[in-house]
Design a protein around this motif. Structure first.
Motif, PDB file in Angstrom:
ATOM      1  N   LYS A  17       0.814  -1.208   0.000  1.00 18.05           N
ATOM      2  CA  LYS A  17       0.000   0.000   0.000  1.00 18.05           C
ATOM      3  C   LYS A  17       0.852   1.265   0.000  1.00 18.05           C
ATOM      4  CE  LYS A  17      -3.959  -2.207   2.189  1.00 18.05           C
ATOM      5  NZ  LYS A  17      -4.881  -2.216   3.333  1.00 18.05           N
ATOM      6  N   GLU A  28      -9.953   4.914  -0.346  1.00 18.34           N
ATOM      7  CA  GLU A  28     -10.193   3.676   0.383  1.00 18.34           C
ATOM      8  C   GLU A  28     -10.026   3.816   1.889  1.00 18.34           C
ATOM      9  OE1 GLU A  28      -8.154   0.292  -1.132  1.00 18.34           O
ATOM     10  OE2 GLU A  28      -8.475   0.815  -3.231  1.00 18.34           O
ATOM     11  N   HIS A  29      -9.166   4.739   2.337  1.00 20.41           N
ATOM     12  CA  HIS A  29      -8.812   4.765   3.753  1.00 20.41           C
ATOM     13  C   HIS A  29      -9.097   6.088   4.449  1.00 20.41           C
ATOM     14  CE1 HIS A  29      -6.840   0.898   3.153  1.00 20.41           C
ATOM     15  NE2 HIS A  29      -6.223   1.417   2.093  1.00 20.41           N
ATOM     16  N   ASN A  65     -17.760   3.699  10.645  1.00 15.82           N
ATOM     17  CA  ASN A  65     -16.497   4.364  10.959  1.00 15.82           C
ATOM     18  C   ASN A  65     -16.651   5.785  11.495  1.00 15.82           C
ATOM     19  OD1 ASN A  65     -14.196   2.499  10.090  1.00 15.82           O
ATOM     20  ND2 ASN A  65     -15.450   2.497   8.246  1.00 15.82           N
TER      21      ASN A  65
END
Length: 369
Positions: A17, A28-29, A65
């Motif tokens: 990554k 994505e993060h 999240n």
């Protein structure tokens, strides 16, 4: 001979990554940890981001999240709801007055991005909605008569294992069969129906609407009982009990524990429930039910104004209007102030308030109903 031992650098690093493009790392993060308003704006960055943010899987991931309180719904009797954002640039909703619902409503309770509202006309039905996406669902009519001002608690706890949002709505209502008693009715989204509990509370209390919170399978309400008090209902055991307490203030949840936050005598005080079984202890037991978590002196902050005298009515829970997570909202004179327990900083909210205004914490979530 050495050729077989020589590692292929491309194969060794292509899944690392560290070598991902920055846009892929953010997509994505980082995106799933942002509030809904920011994500709606980021749909305009590029086609890939728009497709990513628009998928049900992303909405599910974001709701798991992002849990931070980003603002507050407030409502006075006979007036439409309004919304106060802690960060208007990143957190907000498209319709603060909730006009996307089929009728005018009163907000009753909130939980992790979902609101429970009650219609003002006809049978006064309950609606569960996500104000960020304008999705809503009308609940079936309860079995019992909950009255005009029900003591409701909405429980929605996002889970990675439940792709479909599952929630419960618990109502404590005066019993029609027994004097000075309360009964409990529970709606489960997974079953799509209401069920009246066999448990009845005979403590002679009056449950305070909009005061309830949920902590680890137990629902707590403030009650009018002598000088005040707390009543809890265990959802698993379906048992209810009075929690003897001298604590007065606003119920909340901090670090997974029940708290009572008060603001009077020129001080902010947060007490956390450390032992709920002191009711069963012997006389002269030294076991304490409550521990002090925070005490902030306000006397040297003249810009805050004067704290109101503490009252304990069905609408006014005192000076503290909200206290959960790391945020406390309290009123001095006719102004609303915030205190961040992490940064230890004070702030001020732009809002006209009155003593009958109700206050609901809100998480800017994409959760789908």
């Amino acid at each position: 001979m050495d050729q077989g031992r020589r590692p292929n650098k491309f194969i060794a690093n292509r899944n690392n990554k560290i070598y991902m493009d920055l846009k892929d790392i953010i997509r994505e993060h980082a995106l799933p940890f942002l509030p809904a308003k920011s994500l709606f704006r980021f749909k305009g960055v590029c086609r890939d981001w728009k497709l990513q943010i628009s998928t049900p899987f992303f909405a599910h991931n974001q709701s798991n999240n992002f849990h931070r309180v980003t603002g507050f719904f407030c409502q006075s009797p006979s007036k439409p709801p309004s919304f106060i954002s802690l960060d208007p640039n990143s957190c907000g909703i498209p319709d603060p007055s909730l006009q996307f619902l089929p009728e005018p409503v009163d907000i009753r309770t909130s939980s992790n991005g979902l609101l429970c509202c009650q219609g003002r006309t006809g049978e006064q039905p309950y609606y569960i909605c996500n104000p960020a996406t304008k999705q809503w669902k009308k609940l079936p009519k309860p079995t019992a008569n909950h009255g005009s001002n029900p003591a409701l608690v909405l429980i929605f706890e996002p889970s990675l294992l439940n792709f479909i949002a599952e929630y419960k709505l618990i109502c404590a209502f005066p019993s029609a069969d027994f004097d000075n008693a309360y009964e409990f009715e529970i709606y489960s989204s997974s079953e799509g129906s209401w069920q009246i509990s066999r448990e009845i509370f005979f403590g002679g209390a009056m449950f305070m609407p909009c005061s309830g919170v949920h902590v680890n399978g137990i629902v707590y309400w403030l009650s009018k009982m002598g000088g005040g008090g707390i009543v809890f209902f265990d959802l698993t055991m379906e048992r209810t009990q009075r929690l003897y307490s001298s604590q007065n203030g606003c119920l909340g949840v901090m670090d997974g524990k029940l708290t009572v936050t008060s603001a009077y005598g020129q001080a902010l005080t947060v007490n956390v429930l450390s032992n709920s079984y002191t009711n069963t202890m012997g006389m002269n037991s030294r076991v304490k039910a409550w521990d002090r978590k925070l005490h902030v002196n306000l006397s040297d902050r003249s810009e805050l104004g004067a704290l109101p005298s503490y009252t304990h009515s069905a609408h006014d829970q005192g000076a503290v209007l909200f206290a959960s997570g790391d945020v406390i909202v309290f009123r001095c004179d006719r102004a609303l102030h915030t205190y961040d327990m992490k940064t230890k900083e004070f702030g001020r909210l732009s809002c006209e308030i009155d003593h009958e205004m109700r206050f609901f914490g809100y998480v800017n979530s994409l959760v789908e109903i």
